[in-house]
Scaffold this motif. Structure first.
Motif, PDB file in Angstrom:
ATOM      1  N   LEU A 163      85.501  -0.679  53.301  1.00  0.00           N
ATOM      2  CA  LEU A 163      84.914  -1.982  52.998  1.00  0.00           C
ATOM      3  C   LEU A 163      83.576  -2.123  53.696  1.00  0.00           C
ATOM      4  N   ILE A 164      82.650  -2.755  53.015  1.00  0.00           N
ATOM      5  CA  ILE A 164      81.350  -3.045  53.615  1.00  0.00           C
ATOM      6  C   ILE A 164      81.503  -4.377  54.339  1.00  0.00           C
ATOM      7  N   ARG A 165      81.114  -4.414  55.592  1.00  0.00           N
ATOM      8  CA  ARG A 165      81.341  -5.625  56.396  1.00  0.00           C
ATOM      9  C   ARG A 165      80.020  -6.263  56.817  1.00  0.00           C
ATOM     10  N   ASP A 166      80.080  -7.526  57.185  1.00  0.00           N
ATOM     11  CA  ASP A 166      78.858  -8.175  57.669  1.00  0.00           C
ATOM     12  C   ASP A 166      78.639  -7.798  59.142  1.00  0.00           C
ATOM     13  N   GLU A 167      77.587  -8.354  59.734  1.00  0.00           N
ATOM     14  CA  GLU A 167      77.239  -7.930  61.112  1.00  0.00           C
ATOM     15  C   GLU A 167      78.317  -8.309  62.121  1.00  0.00           C
ATOM     16  N   ASN A 168      79.219  -9.236  61.736  1.00  0.00           N
ATOM     17  CA  ASN A 168      80.304  -9.608  62.646  1.00  0.00           C
ATOM     18  C   ASN A 168      81.590  -8.845  62.334  1.00  0.00           C
ATOM     19  N   GLY A 169      81.477  -7.862  61.429  1.00  0.00           N
ATOM     20  CA  GLY A 169      82.652  -7.051  61.104  1.00  0.00           C
ATOM     21  C   GLY A 169      83.578  -7.715  60.111  1.00  0.00           C
ATOM     22  N   ARG A 170      83.133  -8.847  59.532  1.00  0.00           N
ATOM     23  CA  ARG A 170      83.996  -9.523  58.566  1.00  0.00           C
ATOM     24  C   ARG A 170      83.773  -8.958  57.179  1.00  0.00           C
ATOM     25  N   ARG A 171      84.869  -8.945  56.401  1.00  0.00           N
ATOM     26  CA  ARG A 171      84.804  -8.482  55.028  1.00  0.00           C
ATOM     27  C   ARG A 171      83.865  -9.395  54.232  1.00  0.00           C
ATOM     28  N   LEU A 172      83.072  -8.819  53.344  1.00  0.00           N
ATOM     29  CA  LEU A 172      82.152  -9.642  52.560  1.00  0.00           C
ATOM     30  C   LEU A 172      82.903 -10.408  51.491  1.00  0.00           C
ATOM     31  N   ALA A 173      82.519 -11.628  51.271  1.00  0.00           N
ATOM     32  CA  ALA A 173      83.119 -12.419  50.197  1.00  0.00           C
ATOM     33  C   ALA A 173      81.984 -12.906  49.321  1.00  0.00           C
ATOM     34  N   LYS A 174      82.338 -13.389  48.129  1.00  0.00           N
ATOM     35  CA  LYS A 174      81.281 -13.814  47.210  1.00  0.00           C
ATOM     36  C   LYS A 174      80.475 -14.963  47.794  1.00  0.00           C
ATOM     37  N   ARG A 175      81.062 -15.685  48.771  1.00  0.00           N
ATOM     38  CA  ARG A 175      80.306 -16.809  49.342  1.00  0.00           C
ATOM     39  C   ARG A 175      79.247 -16.355  50.344  1.00  0.00           C
ATOM     40  N   HIS A 176      79.231 -15.058  50.679  1.00  0.00           N
ATOM     41  CA  HIS A 176      78.204 -14.523  51.574  1.00  0.00           C
ATOM     42  C   HIS A 176      76.886 -14.383  50.805  1.00  0.00           C
ATOM     43  N   ASP A 177      76.265 -15.521  50.495  1.00  0.00           N
ATOM     44  CA  ASP A 177      75.090 -15.442  49.635  1.00  0.00           C
ATOM     45  C   ASP A 177      73.946 -14.649  50.253  1.00  0.00           C
ATOM     46  N   SER A 178      73.886 -14.632  51.596  1.00  0.00           N
ATOM     47  CA  SER A 178      72.774 -13.924  52.219  1.00  0.00           C
ATOM     48  C   SER A 178      72.912 -12.415  52.000  1.00  0.00           C
ATOM     49  N   LEU A 179      74.127 -11.953  51.706  1.00  0.00           N
ATOM     50  CA  LEU A 179      74.321 -10.527  51.465  1.00  0.00           C
ATOM     51  C   LEU A 179      74.444 -10.225  49.973  1.00  0.00           C
ATOM     52  N   ALA A 180      74.116 -11.223  49.138  1.00  0.00           N
ATOM     53  CA  ALA A 180      74.144 -11.002  47.690  1.00  0.00           C
ATOM     54  C   ALA A 180      73.058  -9.988  47.342  1.00  0.00           C
ATOM     55  N   LEU A 181      73.334  -9.155  46.359  1.00  0.00           N
ATOM     56  CA  LEU A 181      72.340  -8.142  45.968  1.00  0.00           C
ATOM     57  C   LEU A 181      71.012  -8.793  45.624  1.00  0.00           C
ATOM     58  N   ARG A 182      71.088  -9.973  44.955  1.00  0.00           N
ATOM     59  CA  ARG A 182      69.808 -10.585  44.571  1.00  0.00           C
ATOM     60  C   ARG A 182      69.037 -11.153  45.761  1.00  0.00           C
ATOM     61  N   ALA A 183      69.721 -11.429  46.848  1.00  0.00           N
ATOM     62  CA  ALA A 183      69.008 -11.893  48.045  1.00  0.00           C
ATOM     63  C   ALA A 183      68.218 -10.715  48.637  1.00  0.00           C
TER      64      ALA A 183
END
Ligand code: GLU
Length: 282
Positions: A244-264
């Protein structure tokens, strides 16, 4: 022929984790000289939005991915799922369930106050309150569950095997494992008339998928898919559950992670090559 698929639900923007799944599957198909298919998993209509579906097409094209057309859309296939469900009902393997989440919680907490409810791929393992019920005209429109014990009796002693990349390799699906780890899963939700598990198994077979590439978060659902394939007499694809690709805090990405959206990433000047580098896919 090696056939891969990417099967997103248009309920939000694709993030880096989706990009990883899609690129991994696409690259594998290309390397094998095979085919890559896209399937829009939109059975949960109230949560799906046309703009998210369009964003899936745009983001995948931007990543350099292309796919065969026409694209399969699950919302077009309700009669096929109904027919599959009827087959299981005709085999005596389903029952109607009228429990709400609250009922299930109450049934689970009653006998052993304070005990941790046992979790499966869809949440708490169903305590079996409605297991004795039969289909009648009055139960039309209720949720429908798989009678796991009857299903396992039907398959007999034949163990089912599946393979995972992040797991240990072969996993034997014996009745105890499925009864304890999955229980009587929902085959048709009351509001949508099918379920993710039923639709995905029917569609992977219809599209003759040979390789399913998806995140390790989906691995707990794979035994259910393997079981449904055994009940329907369908072939089993090779399952690859990637990290799984995780955010900087090690949390699983969810669709609400807009800052990590491909379009961002795209809006902030990243290129598809940068995305591949970030994912160690270059
Ligand atoms: N539609 C599911 C999702 O977007 C993926 C299903 C699958 O790959 O089997 O999470």
């Amino acid at each position: 022929m090696h056939i891969e698929r990417f099967a997103p639900s248009p309920t939000g923007l694709l993030h880096l984790g989706h990009g990883f799944s899609a690129l991994t599957a696409f690259d594998a198909a290309r390397q094998a000289g095979g085919r890559f298919l896209l399937r829009i998993e939109d059975i949960d209509q109230p949560r799906c939005k046309p703009e998210f579906e369009q964003a899936i097409y745009d983001d995948l094209h931007w990543l350099g991915i292309d796919w065969e057309t026409p694209v399969m859309r699950q919302s077009d296939r309700m009669p096929t799922y109904q027919a599959a469900l009827q087959r299981l009902t005709d085999m005596g393997l389903t029952y109607p369930c009228r429990c709400t989440r609250k009922d299930i919680k109450a049934a689970l907490s009653a006998p052993q106050e304070g005990a941790e409810p046992h979790l499966g791929p869809d949440g708490v393992i169903y305590p079996g309150t409605c297991r004795h019920r039969h289909h009648t005209p009055e139960t039309t429109g209720h949720a429908i569950r798989l009678h796991m014990k009857h299903a396992m009796d039907q398959i007999g002693d034949i163990s089912c095997l599946f393979y995972t990349e992040t797991g240990k390799g072969k996993v034997t699906l014996d009745p105890d494992f499925l009864l304890n780890a999955c229980g009587d899963i929902v085959l048709a939700r009351k509001d949508i008339g099918t379920s993710y598990h039923l639709a995905v198994v029917v569609d992977d077979a219809a599209q003759q998928i040979t390789h399913v590439t998806r995140g390790a978060d989906m691995a707990p659902a794979t035994p259910i898919h393997r079981l449904l394939q055994a009940l329907f007499g369908l072939p089993t694809p090779h399952y690859r559950h990637h990290r799984l690709i995780r955010d900087e805090n090690g949390r699983r990405l969810a669709k609400r992670h807009d800052s990590l959206a491909l379009r961002a990433y795209r809006a902030s000047g990243s290129t598809p090559h940068d995305i591949r580098q970030m994912l160690n896919l270059d």
